[in-house]
Motif scaffolding. Structure first.
Motif, short mmCIF file in Angstrom:
data_model
loop_
_atom_site.label_atom_id
_atom_site.label_comp_id
_atom_site.label_asym_id
_atom_site.label_seq_id
_atom_site.Cartn_x
_atom_site.Cartn_y
_atom_site.Cartn_z
N PHE B 165 99.32 -59.07 5.49
CA PHE B 165 97.84 -59.77 5.10
C PHE B 165 97.87 -61.23 5.16
CE2 PHE B 165 94.90 -60.68 1.19
CZ PHE B 165 93.82 -60.47 2.24
N TRP B 166 96.87 -62.02 5.65
CA TRP B 166 96.96 -63.45 6.09
C TRP B 166 95.91 -64.07 5.32
CZ3 TRP B 166 101.42 -64.55 8.81
CH2 TRP B 166 102.00 -63.51 9.52
N LEU B 167 96.00 -65.14 4.82
CA LEU B 167 94.75 -66.19 4.52
C LEU B 167 94.71 -67.08 5.58
CD1 LEU B 167 96.16 -67.24 0.93
CD2 LEU B 167 94.98 -65.25 1.61
N LEU B 168 93.46 -67.35 5.75
CA LEU B 168 93.28 -68.14 7.16
C LEU B 168 92.58 -69.60 6.83
CD1 LEU B 168 91.47 -65.13 9.15
CD2 LEU B 168 93.91 -66.10 9.47
N PRO B 169 93.41 -70.47 6.47
CA PRO B 169 92.83 -71.91 6.33
C PRO B 169 91.79 -72.25 7.24
CG PRO B 169 95.24 -71.76 6.22
CD PRO B 169 94.98 -70.65 6.93
N ARG B 170 91.04 -73.25 6.82
CA ARG B 170 90.09 -73.83 7.72
C ARG B 170 90.98 -74.97 8.58
NH1 ARG B 170 85.06 -72.39 6.54
NH2 ARG B 170 84.77 -72.11 4.01
N GLY B 171 90.96 -74.73 9.95
CA GLY B 171 91.85 -75.74 10.58
C GLY B 171 93.28 -75.38 10.81
N GLY B 172 93.94 -74.48 9.86
CA GLY B 172 95.25 -74.43 9.74
C GLY B 172 95.88 -73.18 10.52
N LYS B 173 97.26 -72.66 10.32
CA LYS B 173 97.80 -71.58 10.77
C LYS B 173 97.52 -70.58 9.87
CE LYS B 173 101.32 -73.65 13.84
NZ LYS B 173 102.71 -73.96 13.92
N PRO B 174 97.68 -69.35 10.16
CA PRO B 174 97.53 -68.20 9.09
C PRO B 174 98.69 -68.30 8.06
CG PRO B 174 96.99 -67.33 11.32
CD PRO B 174 97.59 -68.65 11.49
N VAL B 175 98.45 -68.29 6.96
CA VAL B 175 99.39 -68.20 5.80
C VAL B 175 99.81 -66.75 5.47
CG1 VAL B 175 100.17 -68.79 3.31
CG2 VAL B 175 98.51 -70.37 4.94
N PRO B 176 101.05 -66.37 5.47
CA PRO B 176 101.48 -65.06 4.91
C PRO B 176 101.12 -64.64 3.73
CG PRO B 176 103.38 -66.02 6.03
CD PRO B 176 102.18 -67.09 6.07
N ALA B 204 92.83 -61.94 7.06
CA ALA B 204 93.07 -61.09 8.16
C ALA B 204 94.22 -60.06 7.93
CB ALA B 204 93.39 -61.93 9.40
N VAL B 205 94.14 -59.29 8.70
CA VAL B 205 95.38 -58.26 8.56
C VAL B 205 95.82 -57.78 9.93
CG1 VAL B 205 96.06 -55.67 7.95
CG2 VAL B 205 94.42 -57.10 6.57
N SER B 206 97.35 -58.04 10.04
CA SER B 206 97.75 -57.60 11.48
C SER B 206 98.79 -56.50 11.39
CB SER B 206 98.37 -58.77 12.20
OG SER B 206 99.44 -59.30 11.49
N PRO B 216 101.22 -64.23 12.83
CA PRO B 216 101.02 -62.90 13.57
C PRO B 216 101.36 -62.80 15.05
CG PRO B 216 98.81 -64.33 12.22
CD PRO B 216 100.17 -65.04 12.60
N THR B 217 101.94 -61.53 15.10
CA THR B 217 102.73 -61.51 16.63
C THR B 217 101.64 -60.53 17.35
OG1 THR B 217 103.78 -59.57 15.62
CG2 THR B 217 104.97 -61.70 15.89
N THR B 218 100.56 -60.11 16.67
CA THR B 218 99.83 -59.00 17.46
C THR B 218 98.40 -59.40 16.83
OG1 THR B 218 99.60 -57.43 15.24
CG2 THR B 218 101.21 -56.95 17.14
N THR B 219 97.13 -59.08 17.73
CA THR B 219 95.87 -59.25 17.47
C THR B 219 95.35 -58.64 16.09
OG1 THR B 219 95.47 -59.15 19.89
CG2 THR B 219 93.39 -59.22 18.30
N PRO B 220 94.98 -59.25 15.25
CA PRO B 220 94.61 -58.91 13.88
C PRO B 220 93.69 -57.68 13.96
CG PRO B 220 94.48 -61.06 13.71
CD PRO B 220 94.69 -60.80 15.31
N ILE B 221 93.77 -56.58 13.27
CA ILE B 221 93.07 -55.50 13.36
C ILE B 221 91.54 -55.56 12.62
CG2 ILE B 221 94.92 -53.76 13.48
CD1 ILE B 221 94.65 -53.06 10.55
N LEU B 222 91.77 -56.46 11.57
CA LEU B 222 90.54 -56.83 10.94
C LEU B 222 90.28 -58.50 10.81
CD1 LEU B 222 90.71 -57.27 7.47
CD2 LEU B 222 91.14 -54.66 7.78
N VAL B 223 89.49 -59.18 10.52
CA VAL B 223 89.24 -60.48 10.25
C VAL B 223 88.03 -60.64 9.03
CG1 VAL B 223 88.96 -62.92 10.90
CG2 VAL B 223 90.47 -61.39 12.27
N VAL B 224 88.20 -61.17 8.17
CA VAL B 224 87.03 -61.25 7.16
C VAL B 224 86.75 -62.79 6.97
CG1 VAL B 224 86.09 -60.57 5.11
CG2 VAL B 224 87.90 -59.15 6.19
N THR B 225 85.60 -63.29 7.22
CA THR B 225 85.01 -64.39 7.20
C THR B 225 84.27 -64.66 5.64
OG1 THR B 225 84.68 -64.77 9.41
CG2 THR B 225 83.64 -66.48 7.86
N LEU B 226 84.95 -65.53 5.02
CA LEU B 226 84.39 -65.68 3.55
C LEU B 226 83.52 -66.86 3.42
CD1 LEU B 226 87.97 -65.37 1.87
CD2 LEU B 226 86.12 -63.55 2.12
#
Lengths: 196, 226
Positions: B165-176, B204-206, B216-226
Motif C-alpha cells: 500500500f502506498w500514500l501518494l503525496p502531491r508532487g512527491g514520491k510514493p510513501v510505503p 495506490a496498491v502494487s 513501487p517496482t511494478t505498475t500499481p494495480i489500483l490508484v485512488v485519487t482523493l
C-alpha cells in the motif's frame, strides 16, 4: 398468585422471539433492543471469566456480532435468545483466556458443540426475567460450598473434571460426585425435571 | 451407546465436562437428530444456561451499545456503513478463529478498524466501480488516524509476492504504507498514523516482492485519487 412469573416468562420469550425474527431480517434496531435486554448479563458473564473491563467489552461486541451473523440458523419462533447469547459469550471468553494462558490446554472442554442454535429451543424460562434470575441465585446459594466451587470452575473457568481434581488436589471421583450432585440440587431447587 | 446410557451425561455435556466416550456418543446422537437426545440435551442446556445468572452483575459502559450497532452496520447518526461493516465483521470473524498469540493482535486490529470507522471525521472514497479492472473497493481517510483500504476482486499472488500500500503525496514520491495479502480475493488494510490531507493526492496498491519495496517496482494495480 404464583401464576404471574410464568406469564411474564411467556411474554419474555415472545419478545425474544420477535427480536430474533427482526434480526434475521437484518434490523439493526432489533440488535440494539436485544443488547438492552441481555447486554448487562452477557457482560457480567464475560467479566466473571476474563476479569478485565476493556477485554470484556470487546468480547461482548464479538458475542453480539456473532449472534447477528448467525441469526439465520436460530429458530426464532422457538429459540431462547438469552441462553444462546450467554453460551456464545461464555465460549468467547473461555477461548480468550485459553489463548492468553499457555498453561491452559486448548479445547479441553467441548464448547463449540454446546453453542448450536438448535439446542436453545423450547426453553421454559427466559434469562430476561428478573424473577428467574433471583430464583437461580437463591438455588445456587443452597448448594454446598464444594458443589458451588466445581460448578463455577466448570462454567466460568472451563475446567474439565480432571483439571478440577488437579487444581483442588481432590480425587477425580469426588469431583464427579460434587458436579453431579450440584447439578441435581440446582435442578431440584429450580423445580425442573431430569433431562430425558 | 444407547440413549438411556447417555441420559445421565446430558448435563455434563451441556456444561462442557462430559468425558469420552459419552461426549463423542452424544455428539453423534445430536448429529443424527436423535429424537431422544436432542430434547434431552436441550433440557440440560436450559439448566446449565441458568449458571450465567450466578455471575455478579456488572454494568458495561454506555458507549458499548453504540459500538455494537456501529459494527453491525448501523450508526447512531442513522446511516449505514456498508460495506465497511461487512469487512469489519469479516475481520472479527477471522479474529474468532485465530489462535493464541494471533488472537490478541487480531482483536486489537479489529478494534482499531472499528474505532477508525466510527470516528466522525473519517472520509470515504470509492474506486473501481464500473471499470473492467478487477480490483474495487473503498478507502477511508482520517487525518489523525490514517488510511483504511477495503478491496475486493484482488487476484491471487504467488507465495513470494505481496500487496504493498502506498500514500501518494502531491508532487512527491510514493510513501510505503504497509504490506498485506488477500483472502479469497478480499483484503482489509489499515495504515495507522497521522496523514496530511492537504498534501495527500491519493493512495495506490502494487504487487511487490515479499518483504516490500522502498518504491513501487511494478505498475500499481489500483490508484485512488482523493
Amino acid at each position: 398468585m404464583a401464576l404471574w412469573p410464568f406469564l411474564f416468562a411467556a411474554g419474555a420469550h415472545e419478545e425474544d422471539r420477535a427480536l430474533m425474527a427482526a434480526i434475521q431480517k437484518r434490523d439493526p434496531q432489533a440488535l440494539g433492543r436485544l443488547y438492552d435486554r441481555y447486554g448487562k448479563l452477557v457482560f457480567s458473564v464475560i467479566v466473571r471469566i476474563v476479569r478485565d473491563q476493556a477485554t470484556s467489552e470487546d468480547l461482548v461486541q464479538e458475542t453480539f456480532l456473532r449472534a447477528w451473523n448467525r441469526a439465520g440458523a436460530f429458530e426464532a419462533g422457538r429459540g431462547s435468545a438469552g441462553a444462546w447469547l450467554t453460551a456464545i459469550a461464555r465460549h468467547r471468553a473461555l477461548d480468550y483466556i485459553r489463548s492468553t494462558d499457555a498453561r491452559m490446554a486448548r479445547g479441553t472442554t467441548d464448547l463449540t458443540a454446546a453453542e448450536q442454535p438448535r439446542l436453545f429451543v423450547d426453553f421454559e424460562h427466559s434469562l430476561a426475567s428478573a424473577e428467574r434470575v433471583r430464583r437461580i441465585r437463591d438455588a445456587f446459594a443452597k448448594l454446598d460450598e464444594n458443589e458451588r466451587m466445581v460448578l463455577e470452575l466448570a462454567y466460568f473457568e472451563g475446567l474439565s473434571q480432571s483439571e478440577m481434581a488437579e487444581r483442588t488436589k481432590k480425587p477425580l471421583g469426588t469431583i464427579k460426585t460434587w458436579v453431579r450432585r450440584g447439578l441435581e440440587t440446582l435442578r431440584r431447587e429450580l423445580g425442573e425435571a431430569v433431562p430425558a | 451407546m444407547t440413549c438411556a446410557e447417555l441420559r445421565e451425561s446430558y448435563e455434563l455435556y451441556a456444561l462442557g465436562v462430559a468425558e469420552e466416550p459419552e461426549r463423542s456418543e452424544i455428539a453423534a446422537h445430536l448429529a443424527r437428530d436423535c429424537d431422544v437426545c436432542v430434547p434431552g440435551v436441550r433440557k440440560a442446556m436450559e439448566a446449565v444456561s441458568s449458571l450465567a445468572a450466578v455471575a455478579p452483575s456488572q454494568q458495561p459502559r454506555k458507549s458499548l451499545r453504540r459500538r455494537i450497532l456501529a459494527s453491525a452496520g448501523h450508526d447512531s447518526r442513522g446511516w449505514m456503513l456498508w460495506p465497511a461493516w461487512a469487512a469489519v465483521c469479516a475481520a472479527l470473524a477471522v479474529a474468532l478463529f485465530v489462535v493464541r498469540g494471533d488472537l490478541q493482535r487480531e482483536r486489537e486490529r479489529s478494534r482499531a478498524v472499528l474505532e477508525f470507522l466510527r470516528a466522525p471525521e473519517t472520509r470515504e472514497a470509492t474506486f473501481g466501480e464500473g471499470k473492467p479492472e478487477p480490483a474495487k473497493g473503498r478507502v477511508f481517510v482520517n487525518a489523525g488516524r490514517g488510511v483504511l483500504l477495503l478491496a475486493s476482486n484482488l487476484g491471487d499472488l504467488p507465495a513470494n509476492r505481496t500487496y504493498q500500500f502506498w500514500l501518494l503525496p502531491r508532487g512527491g514520491k510514493p510513501v510505503p504504507a504497509g504490506l498485506f495479502r488477500s483472502t479469497a480475493g478480499e483484503a482489509l488494510h489499515l495504515y495507522s498514523g497521522s496523514v496530511n490531507l492537504g498534501d495527500l493526492a491519493g493512495v495506490a496498491v502494487s504487487v511487490e516482492p515479499e518483504g516490500g519495496s522502498p518504491q513501487p517496482t511494478t505498475t500499481p494495480i489500483l490508484v485512488v485519487t482523493l
